[in-house]
Design a protein around this motif. Structure first.
Motif, mmCIF file in Angstrom:
data_model
loop_
_atom_site.group_PDB
_atom_site.id
_atom_site.type_symbol
_atom_site.label_atom_id
_atom_site.label_comp_id
_atom_site.label_asym_id
_atom_site.label_seq_id
_atom_site.Cartn_x
_atom_site.Cartn_y
_atom_site.Cartn_z
ATOM 1 N N ARG A 50 32.216 46.549 41.940
ATOM 2 C CA ARG A 50 33.116 46.745 41.848
ATOM 3 C C ARG A 50 33.384 47.433 43.714
ATOM 4 O O ARG A 50 34.481 47.674 43.738
ATOM 5 N N ALA A 51 32.921 48.121 43.501
ATOM 6 C CA ALA A 51 32.461 48.798 44.396
ATOM 7 C C ALA A 51 32.431 47.757 45.492
ATOM 8 O O ALA A 51 32.927 48.307 46.897
ATOM 9 N N LEU A 52 31.032 46.876 45.699
ATOM 10 C CA LEU A 52 31.539 45.896 46.506
ATOM 11 C C LEU A 52 32.045 45.066 46.995
ATOM 12 O O LEU A 52 33.088 45.082 47.256
ATOM 13 N N CYS A 53 33.686 45.188 45.746
ATOM 14 C CA CYS A 53 34.796 44.331 46.068
ATOM 15 C C CYS A 53 35.266 44.817 47.209
ATOM 16 O O CYS A 53 36.423 44.642 47.635
ATOM 17 N N THR A 54 35.363 46.395 46.553
ATOM 18 C CA THR A 54 36.397 47.252 47.165
ATOM 19 C C THR A 54 35.478 47.673 48.422
ATOM 20 O O THR A 54 36.640 47.856 49.464
ATOM 21 N N ALA A 55 34.748 47.627 49.291
ATOM 22 C CA ALA A 55 33.877 48.133 50.469
ATOM 23 C C ALA A 55 34.751 46.678 50.856
ATOM 24 O O ALA A 55 33.952 46.834 52.274
ATOM 25 N N LEU A 56 34.167 45.114 50.554
ATOM 26 C CA LEU A 56 34.046 44.219 51.403
ATOM 27 C C LEU A 56 35.528 43.714 51.501
ATOM 28 O O LEU A 56 35.932 42.668 52.278
ATOM 29 N N GLY A 57 36.412 44.171 50.013
ATOM 30 C CA GLY A 57 37.929 43.075 50.797
ATOM 31 C C GLY A 57 37.477 41.663 49.889
ATOM 32 O O GLY A 57 38.077 41.232 50.379
ATOM 33 N N TYR A 58 36.421 41.537 48.942
ATOM 34 C CA TYR A 58 36.345 40.483 48.152
ATOM 35 C C TYR A 58 36.660 40.799 46.641
ATOM 36 O O TYR A 58 36.820 41.375 46.284
ATOM 37 N N ARG A 59 37.055 39.227 46.469
ATOM 38 C CA ARG A 59 37.529 39.010 44.648
ATOM 39 C C ARG A 59 36.709 39.007 43.583
ATOM 40 O O ARG A 59 34.964 38.861 44.399
ATOM 41 N N HIS A 60 36.537 39.885 42.717
ATOM 42 C CA HIS A 60 35.298 40.097 41.955
ATOM 43 C C HIS A 60 35.459 38.801 41.054
ATOM 44 O O HIS A 60 36.783 37.951 40.529
ATOM 45 N N SER A 61 34.847 37.609 40.060
ATOM 46 C CA SER A 61 34.544 36.143 39.914
ATOM 47 C C SER A 61 33.323 36.153 38.619
ATOM 48 O O SER A 61 32.183 37.183 39.379
ATOM 49 N N TYR A 62 33.974 35.310 38.231
ATOM 50 C CA TYR A 62 32.461 35.413 36.967
ATOM 51 C C TYR A 62 32.291 33.531 36.928
ATOM 52 O O TYR A 62 33.432 32.915 37.138
ATOM 53 N N LEU A 63 30.990 33.570 36.732
ATOM 54 C CA LEU A 63 30.694 32.307 37.361
ATOM 55 C C LEU A 63 29.788 31.288 35.528
ATOM 56 O O LEU A 63 29.813 30.300 36.493
ATOM 57 N N ALA A 64 29.724 31.770 35.246
ATOM 58 C CA ALA A 64 29.836 31.186 33.034
ATOM 59 C C ALA A 64 31.198 30.313 32.960
ATOM 60 O O ALA A 64 32.373 30.523 33.354
#
Length: 160
Positions: A50-64
């Motif tokens: 979640r911290a990386l999403c905020t810092a990078l502006g990327y969305r969080h995803s799940y690949l399973a």
């Protein structure tokens, strides 16, 4: 006769599979951008992702697949859906051949998050006591887990 052709197609050589992945990638997006965190449960990966999403502006995803608690296996349709979008993935994956093939073919670089084993044992025990007993795939927990002595609870976690 017809069934044999399908069988051959499904069991194609690895080189052919690489070509298949390449075509899928080019069709979906020209380039992928992933931050992929491979982590054991209770290692702090949810917070970090979640911290990386905020810092990078990327969305969080799940690949399973997210069906029947099989989060350790990557699901190709989800990889294709998120390819090239700027995605942080946090997943408890196995380093098995199908997963490694997908990571390699899609150029997904992996960061393995670790944590001191003793901290993990305590954290998993807390998770089992205060959250859920049924969502750690490699652990079979007796229904009376919460009533067991602390030492026995920790033994169950350690021997999973």
């Amino acid at each position: 006769m017809r069934g044999k052709g399908v069988f051959r197609m499904l069991h194609s050589s690895q080189a052919a599979m690489g070509t298949y992945y390449s075509r899928l990638k080019r069709w979906r997006h020209p380039s992928g951008r992933y931050v992929f965190l491979a982590a054991m449960p209770k290692s702090g990966s949810s917070f970090l992702s979640r911290a990386l999403c905020t810092a990078l502006g990327y969305r969080h995803s799940y690949l399973a697949c997210a069906y029947d608690n099989i989060e350790q296996e990557m699901y190709l349709p989800r990889v294709l859906d998120t390819y090239g979008e700027g995605t942080v993935v946090q997943q408890h994956v196995k380093a098995n051949k199908p997963n490694l093939d997908v990571l390699r073919e899609f150029g997904i670089r992996t960061t393995v998050l670790t944590r001191q084993l003793f901290d993990v044992v305590v954290s998993v025990r807390d998770h089992l006591l205060y959250e859920r007993l049924d969502n750690i795939p490699t652990l079979v927990v007796p229904p009376d887990y919460a009533k067991l002595p602390t030492e026995r609870q920790l033994d169950i976690v350690v021997t999973m």
